[in-house]
Design a protein around this motif. Sequence first.
Motif, PDB file in Angstrom:
ATOM      1  N   ARG A   8       5.818  -1.068  -8.611  1.00  0.00           N
ATOM      2  CA  ARG A   8       5.955   0.261  -9.187  1.00  0.00           C
ATOM      3  C   ARG A   8       5.575   1.334  -8.165  1.00  0.00           C
ATOM      4  NH1 ARG A   8       5.195   0.872 -14.982  1.00  0.00           N
ATOM      5  NH2 ARG A   8       4.432  -1.238 -14.804  1.00  0.00           N
ATOM      6  N   GLY A   9       6.373   2.381  -8.109  1.00  0.00           N
ATOM      7  CA  GLY A   9       6.029   3.496  -7.230  1.00  0.00           C
ATOM      8  C   GLY A   9       6.513   3.336  -5.800  1.00  0.00           C
ATOM      9  N   ARG A  10       7.185   2.206  -5.514  1.00  0.00           N
ATOM     10  CA  ARG A  10       7.710   2.048  -4.150  1.00  0.00           C
ATOM     11  C   ARG A  10       9.215   2.275  -4.164  1.00  0.00           C
ATOM     12  NH1 ARG A  10       3.652   2.772  -3.660  1.00  0.00           N
ATOM     13  NH2 ARG A  10       1.846   1.550  -3.103  1.00  0.00           N
ATOM     14  N   ASN A  11       9.697   2.862  -3.094  1.00  0.00           N
ATOM     15  CA  ASN A  11      11.125   3.129  -2.973  1.00  0.00           C
ATOM     16  C   ASN A  11      11.718   2.147  -1.972  1.00  0.00           C
ATOM     17  OD1 ASN A  11      13.476   4.197  -1.670  1.00  0.00           O
ATOM     18  ND2 ASN A  11      13.085   6.120  -2.738  1.00  0.00           N
ATOM     19  N   ARG A  29      14.731   8.733  -8.428  1.00  0.00           N
ATOM     20  CA  ARG A  29      13.311   8.593  -8.711  1.00  0.00           C
ATOM     21  C   ARG A  29      12.754   9.853  -9.361  1.00  0.00           C
ATOM     22  NH1 ARG A  29       8.754   7.515  -4.386  1.00  0.00           N
ATOM     23  NH2 ARG A  29       9.519   9.575  -3.861  1.00  0.00           N
ATOM     24  N   ASN A  30      13.336  10.982  -9.030  1.00  0.00           N
ATOM     25  CA  ASN A  30      12.796  12.239  -9.539  1.00  0.00           C
ATOM     26  C   ASN A  30      13.162  12.490 -10.986  1.00  0.00           C
ATOM     27  OD1 ASN A  30      11.575  12.748  -7.176  1.00  0.00           O
ATOM     28  ND2 ASN A  30      13.228  14.031  -6.354  1.00  0.00           N
ATOM     29  N   ASP A  83      10.166   2.161   1.597  1.00  0.00           N
ATOM     30  CA  ASP A  83       9.157   1.131   1.782  1.00  0.00           C
ATOM     31  C   ASP A  83       9.744  -0.243   2.084  1.00  0.00           C
ATOM     32  OD1 ASP A  83       6.899   2.866   1.020  1.00  0.00           O
ATOM     33  OD2 ASP A  83       7.956   2.933  -0.882  1.00  0.00           O
ATOM     34  N   LYS A 104       0.818  -1.215   0.000  1.00  0.00           N
ATOM     35  CA  LYS A 104       0.000   0.000   0.000  1.00  0.00           C
ATOM     36  C   LYS A 104       0.851   1.263   0.000  1.00  0.00           C
ATOM     37  CE  LYS A 104      -4.144  -1.688   0.178  1.00  0.00           C
ATOM     38  NZ  LYS A 104      -4.985  -1.475  -0.998  1.00  0.00           N
ATOM     39  N   GLY A 105       2.118   1.140   0.408  1.00  0.00           N
ATOM     40  CA  GLY A 105       2.971   2.317   0.491  1.00  0.00           C
ATOM     41  C   GLY A 105       2.640   3.247   1.656  1.00  0.00           C
ATOM     42  N   GLU A 123      16.184   8.827  -3.939  1.00  0.00           N
ATOM     43  CA  GLU A 123      15.164   9.837  -4.191  1.00  0.00           C
ATOM     44  C   GLU A 123      15.496  10.635  -5.440  1.00  0.00           C
ATOM     45  OE1 GLU A 123      12.261  12.151  -1.438  1.00  0.00           O
ATOM     46  OE2 GLU A 123      14.318  12.782  -1.086  1.00  0.00           O
TER      47      GLU A 123
END
Lengths: 244, 270
Positions: free
Chosen positions: A214-217, B268-269, A221, A156-157, B265
């Motif tokens: 996708r969209g998780r770091n 990612r940007n 996370d 869910k992040g 970060e």
Amino acid sequence: MNKSLKNFFNLVVGAARDLAPIVGVIGFFQVVVLQAPFPNLENIIVGLIFVVLGLALFIQGLEMGLFPIGESMADALAHKGSLPALLGFAFCLGFGTTIAEPALIAVAAEAAGVASAGGAIIDTDESRDNYATGLRLTVALSVGFALVLGVFRILKGWPIQYLIIGGYILVVVITLFAPDEIIGIAYDSGGVTTSTITVPLVTALGVGLASVIRGRNPMIDGFGLIAFASLTPMIFVMIYGMAY
Amino acid sequence: MDMIIDLAVHIGTSAFGTVRDVLPIAVILIGFQVFVVRKMPPNPRRMAMGFGYVIVGLTLFLVGLEQALFPLGETMATQLTTPEFIQPESSTQVAWRDYMWVYIFAFAIGFSTTIAEPSLIAVALKAEEISGGSLNALGLRLAVALGVAVGVSLGAFRIVTGTPLPYYIMAGYVIVIIQTVRASKMIIPLAYDSGGVTTSTVTVPVVAALGLGLASTIPGRSPLIDGFGLIAFASVFPIMAVFGYAKLAEWHRHRSKIKTTETPESKRNI
């Protein structure tokens, strides 16, 4: 071959460096503070060689085995796209690695002693065994639950701090109602559940999941599973102490 | 000769213990691999070999610790807490100042065992890798070790004075919460994790012996109730230490104005 030997040699040197502080501290206290000689010095030297080689092998195995295993499981389960399979794996990993954890077995037995001395349970071997087994199951369930929650969070992040701080508040509130004898054990049980093999696997699982979704770091996370696994046992054990 | 036989027996029992610990993990991994994933992972042979190294390495590590360090460390923890060593001024009143060597020992042993803790090494290596090197593995481990050192010596002080454990831990939580609010969100999960990884194979036996030794020799303390709690200290203080380390590193980077390294970060940007 030569290269991997040289690599291993570097690991051995690193391991020796990691062990040097303990040797220094124990040596200093034995000789300077307690002013006692070293009993069976050759045993100690052989033991130290074992420790250094063992640590070097462990780190080699970490990079070759445990990290890739955790990551490939994360990758495979994420690509399979089945939420029950992923959460089931998280639960089994948490429960299965904790129930057999030797540190936990020791703590559970001591806790049973405390409970019988305090009059919470009858002072017989059987009731102590039951109590200890129940406690181990409780902690293992709590770690299974922690990993399920932690993996769900990664999917869910959600920011980790709300969950952890919420957990802290729960710990504080339950502490007010828990019997005094169980508090020390409950607080300690958070620290003993995560063993040397579980930690790298669980870390690799979290980081692996955060890297494929996708969209998780991975940094934000991916870490945090261990934190859940050290918080939930405190809550579950205190509830167990109240309910028993 | 006797020593070699002893050692062989020791290695045998310890190897058995490690395999028993690993067995449930192996069953779960293989079970999910065979029944759920149903696909071979890349490089299965290398992974299996790595797993083997871990088992052999951990066995040697534990045998060595039990051979060389644990007996001495545990005896030491007990000896430092005996009345003969402390020589208290009165036999009924506990003066916390009498236990100075105990606090120093708690600090030193907390620090040094944490530096050798294999699971902390694992997490620190991973963190360095993920952060693209902007977090230094050794720096992180030193911060965590310092946290454990302060935590264990404060925990020893608590046992000596007999003050309630929850107050200390709750105060620790309050500090952690304040630090969380002020911290960069990159470091938060890692800081929380570092509380749980510090206390395993190396730290627990010696620290537990110290707690039980203290609680059983100090008048008015019960080993069953006051002996616990040192591990809890060793799990809260590293969180503070890692937050502190991150702030320090940030400040240092800012001050030296070196060009910032690539962090996840910034990646990612792009």
